[in-house]
Design a protein around this motif. Sequence first.
Motif, PDB file in Angstrom:
ATOM      1  N   VAL A 138      16.472 -48.802 -31.687  1.00 39.70           N
ATOM      2  CA  VAL A 138      15.348 -49.725 -31.229  1.00 39.70           C
ATOM      3  C   VAL A 138      15.585 -50.245 -29.879  1.00 39.70           C
ATOM      4  CG1 VAL A 138      14.939 -50.209 -33.709  1.00 39.70           C
ATOM      5  CG2 VAL A 138      16.470 -51.542 -32.518  1.00 39.70           C
ATOM      6  N   PRO A 139      14.646 -50.973 -29.372  1.00 32.94           N
ATOM      7  CA  PRO A 139      14.810 -51.630 -28.212  1.00 32.94           C
ATOM      8  C   PRO A 139      15.822 -52.843 -28.256  1.00 32.94           C
ATOM      9  CG  PRO A 139      12.569 -51.260 -28.383  1.00 32.94           C
ATOM     10  CD  PRO A 139      13.274 -50.800 -29.653  1.00 32.94           C
ATOM     11  N   ALA A 140      16.824 -53.122 -27.507  1.00 33.14           N
ATOM     12  CA  ALA A 140      17.564 -54.318 -27.518  1.00 33.14           C
ATOM     13  C   ALA A 140      16.794 -55.535 -27.665  1.00 33.14           C
ATOM     14  CB  ALA A 140      18.392 -54.529 -26.277  1.00 33.14           C
ATOM     15  N   ASP A 141      15.639 -55.656 -27.094  1.00 33.28           N
ATOM     16  CA  ASP A 141      14.806 -56.956 -27.365  1.00 33.28           C
ATOM     17  C   ASP A 141      14.525 -57.039 -28.877  1.00 33.28           C
ATOM     18  OD1 ASP A 141      15.161 -57.409 -24.520  1.00 33.28           O
ATOM     19  OD2 ASP A 141      12.942 -56.575 -24.371  1.00 33.28           O
ATOM     20  N   ASN A 142      14.427 -56.156 -29.633  1.00 34.83           N
ATOM     21  CA  ASN A 142      14.173 -56.409 -30.970  1.00 34.83           C
ATOM     22  C   ASN A 142      15.035 -56.650 -31.896  1.00 34.83           C
ATOM     23  OD1 ASN A 142      11.753 -53.984 -30.245  1.00 34.83           O
ATOM     24  ND2 ASN A 142      11.241 -55.800 -31.258  1.00 34.83           N
ATOM     25  N   LEU A 143      16.476 -56.657 -31.598  1.00 33.78           N
ATOM     26  CA  LEU A 143      17.619 -56.898 -32.193  1.00 33.78           C
ATOM     27  C   LEU A 143      17.657 -58.285 -32.949  1.00 33.78           C
ATOM     28  CD1 LEU A 143      20.602 -55.447 -30.324  1.00 33.78           C
ATOM     29  CD2 LEU A 143      19.388 -54.323 -32.071  1.00 33.78           C
ATOM     30  N   PRO A 144      17.245 -59.384 -32.425  1.00 35.45           N
ATOM     31  CA  PRO A 144      17.345 -60.528 -33.046  1.00 35.45           C
ATOM     32  C   PRO A 144      16.334 -60.563 -34.547  1.00 35.45           C
ATOM     33  CG  PRO A 144      17.037 -61.132 -30.811  1.00 35.45           C
ATOM     34  CD  PRO A 144      16.785 -59.531 -30.852  1.00 35.45           C
ATOM     35  N   GLU A 145      15.220 -59.901 -34.367  1.00 35.68           N
ATOM     36  CA  GLU A 145      14.595 -60.040 -35.716  1.00 35.68           C
ATOM     37  C   GLU A 145      15.291 -59.088 -36.985  1.00 35.68           C
ATOM     38  OE1 GLU A 145      10.700 -57.315 -35.632  1.00 35.68           O
ATOM     39  OE2 GLU A 145      11.033 -58.004 -33.613  1.00 35.68           O
ATOM     40  N   LEU A 146      16.264 -58.328 -36.427  1.00 36.85           N
ATOM     41  CA  LEU A 146      16.696 -57.310 -37.233  1.00 36.85           C
ATOM     42  C   LEU A 146      18.287 -57.643 -37.807  1.00 36.85           C
ATOM     43  CD1 LEU A 146      15.876 -54.139 -35.217  1.00 36.85           C
ATOM     44  CD2 LEU A 146      14.574 -55.052 -37.264  1.00 36.85           C
ATOM     45  N   ARG A 147      18.584 -58.659 -37.338  1.00 38.69           N
ATOM     46  CA  ARG A 147      19.967 -58.936 -37.601  1.00 38.69           C
ATOM     47  C   ARG A 147      20.457 -59.443 -38.951  1.00 38.69           C
ATOM     48  NH1 ARG A 147      20.237 -65.195 -34.952  1.00 38.69           N
ATOM     49  NH2 ARG A 147      18.018 -66.084 -35.885  1.00 38.69           N
ATOM     50  N   CYS A 148      19.634 -59.501 -39.735  1.00 37.26           N
ATOM     51  CA  CYS A 148      19.721 -59.395 -41.258  1.00 37.26           C
ATOM     52  C   CYS A 148      19.819 -58.083 -42.084  1.00 37.26           C
ATOM     53  CB  CYS A 148      19.399 -60.754 -42.011  1.00 37.26           C
ATOM     54  SG  CYS A 148      19.502 -62.279 -41.533  1.00 37.26           S
ATOM     55  N   ILE A 149      19.377 -57.164 -41.369  1.00 37.25           N
ATOM     56  CA  ILE A 149      19.008 -55.994 -42.309  1.00 37.25           C
ATOM     57  C   ILE A 149      20.480 -55.299 -42.343  1.00 37.25           C
ATOM     58  CG2 ILE A 149      17.984 -53.632 -42.201  1.00 37.25           C
ATOM     59  CD1 ILE A 149      16.295 -56.296 -42.521  1.00 37.25           C
ATOM     60  N   GLU A 150      20.742 -55.029 -43.641  1.00 38.16           N
ATOM     61  CA  GLU A 150      21.809 -54.054 -43.881  1.00 38.16           C
ATOM     62  C   GLU A 150      21.439 -52.890 -44.537  1.00 38.16           C
ATOM     63  OE1 GLU A 150      23.969 -56.595 -46.911  1.00 38.16           O
ATOM     64  OE2 GLU A 150      24.562 -57.887 -45.280  1.00 38.16           O
ATOM     65  N   GLY A 151      22.457 -51.828 -44.789  1.00 36.34           N
ATOM     66  CA  GLY A 151      22.129 -50.546 -45.167  1.00 36.34           C
ATOM     67  C   GLY A 151      21.610 -49.600 -44.212  1.00 36.34           C
ATOM     68  N   ILE A 152      21.784 -49.907 -43.126  1.00 35.48           N
ATOM     69  CA  ILE A 152      21.167 -48.814 -42.051  1.00 35.48           C
ATOM     70  C   ILE A 152      21.987 -49.433 -40.712  1.00 35.48           C
ATOM     71  CG2 ILE A 152      19.392 -50.063 -41.586  1.00 35.48           C
ATOM     72  CD1 ILE A 152      17.800 -47.416 -40.784  1.00 35.48           C
ATOM     73  N   ASP A 153      22.373 -48.270 -39.912  1.00 32.35           N
ATOM     74  CA  ASP A 153      22.954 -48.549 -38.528  1.00 32.35           C
ATOM     75  C   ASP A 153      21.826 -48.876 -37.702  1.00 32.35           C
ATOM     76  OD1 ASP A 153      25.589 -48.477 -39.533  1.00 32.35           O
ATOM     77  OD2 ASP A 153      25.845 -46.281 -38.666  1.00 32.35           O
ATOM     78  N   ILE A 154      21.939 -50.118 -36.918  1.00 32.44           N
ATOM     79  CA  ILE A 154      20.871 -50.397 -35.927  1.00 32.44           C
ATOM     80  C   ILE A 154      21.389 -50.170 -34.566  1.00 32.44           C
ATOM     81  CG2 ILE A 154      19.095 -52.388 -35.316  1.00 32.44           C
ATOM     82  CD1 ILE A 154      19.163 -53.053 -38.229  1.00 32.44           C
ATOM     83  N   LEU A 155      20.928 -49.425 -33.710  1.00 32.33           N
ATOM     84  CA  LEU A 155      21.287 -49.332 -32.370  1.00 32.33           C
ATOM     85  C   LEU A 155      20.520 -49.999 -31.353  1.00 32.33           C
ATOM     86  CD1 LEU A 155      22.246 -45.509 -32.733  1.00 32.33           C
ATOM     87  CD2 LEU A 155      23.834 -47.607 -33.079  1.00 32.33           C
TER      88      LEU A 155
END
Length: 511
Positions: A138-155
């Motif tokens: 995903v875009p780096a700008d979207n990482l803050p809203e995804l910071r609690c998501i587990e069970g998947i690698d978020i790049l």
Amino acid sequence: MLASILSCGLTGIDGFSVTAEINLATGMPMFEIVGLPDASVKEARERVRAALKNSGFAFPNGRITVNLAPADLKKEGPAYDLPIALGLLACAGSLDPERLRDVCILGELSLDGSVRGVRGALPMVISARSRGVKAVMVPADNLPELRCIEGIDILGADSLLSAARHFRGEEAILPLIPVGYEALLEKRAFVTDFSHVKGQRSAKRALEIAAAGGHNVLMIGPPGSGKTLLARCMPTILPDMTFDEALETTRIHSVAGTVPPSGLLIERPFRSPHHTASHASLVGGGTNALPGEISKAHNGVLFLDELPEYRRDVLEALRQPLEDGFVTITRVSAQATYPADFVLVCSMNPCPCGNLGSRTRPCRCTPTEIRRYLNRISGPLLDRIDMHIEVESIPAERLSQDAPEESSAEVRRRVEAARAVQRARYAGDPAGIRINAQLSARNLNAACPMTADAKELLLLSCERLRLSNRAYTRILKVARTIADLEGAEEITAGHISESVQYRTLDRKYWG
């Protein structure tokens, strides 16, 4: 050569799987995107072309066809730029297609090759995880809203070049390290607090009851009496959102493109649209059926200041969401259903000049003007507001006193205790009832046992005040909450008496 890249689309607040199939063939140079794309998706051709060249890659020379499957679902937004660009690099031999196979990719490209944030990243990532996808870029700008998501690698990719280097194995992008939701709650800080409100003991008591049972409130008082400050304090006495509630709330804001820079919403939302707001801005709509203010207030507070100043059609549109807890938006090219379970807090002046009943200023309004002003609020909408309270102006000498006021944290502890009683009472309810405000006729009598004196007082009050059947049930629900705050199993005459006080404005102003 053919390359297939996993991506995702949006319908409402839910994601659906999209496969970007990129085919590069010999022939007359062209670049075509098919699969029911909207205008912003079609414009990806020029963004991708410029981003590839400005990132140092040669644009493939040949017949390029991009199919966004499934072809019968409309694709919206620029989130397909990055997967299309990486697919073209794979077709041209600059990337190994196998490295791209199991990664879901989202991102909008700038002309210089940088990756911009996209709307709806959270619901799309949750959808990808539910489908068994192991990694998502995903875009780096979207990482803050995804910071609690587990069970998947978020790049998090900040440019097309860094994404290409990652898939080449030259410079790996490390997955986002999830942050515990409880750790975020500990860092939360409220701007407003009940301790900032001087006096107004009866109004604070009413808001405590409203928070404990999820009841809607209408505050009537002169300008400057503190109605807005009281409303802004309402989220501070509501129980903390659970992680699932925080995710659902953030998903709505992610779709609307209103996620704060901090990312995941850990505080209950407080939405206060201006009284000039249109029907579409409040309920939702537009070409893409985006969520409106009532959905953005989901799990939080919707505050309507100067209630009679809102357009009649805007106010009437609140009636269905207040009953059902969701809103369905239908447009020519889109349809979406959004949750809209919020506490409605309204405020208004008692008359057009605001001084009716004031101890210091005379009212300049005629009875006809007052009646016309109050009749801007329909009876059916008023019936759906559980509690009507009067807020009086506080004398200046009271404001200057240094006597400590009760804090929001103290009130919230009592509210949470009452909510715990309600969760235990309604556990396993097939309709999903969690709080007293959601009680229906089916289980009202079972959940609200009354003493004989309480029942007699309730019937007498409804007869004397000429209240509707809906007002009868509202009184009973509020009385149930008052009893829960006291830890009482049975509703007594005292609980009914206090609850009836929050409906007397029906007779005082509208009778």
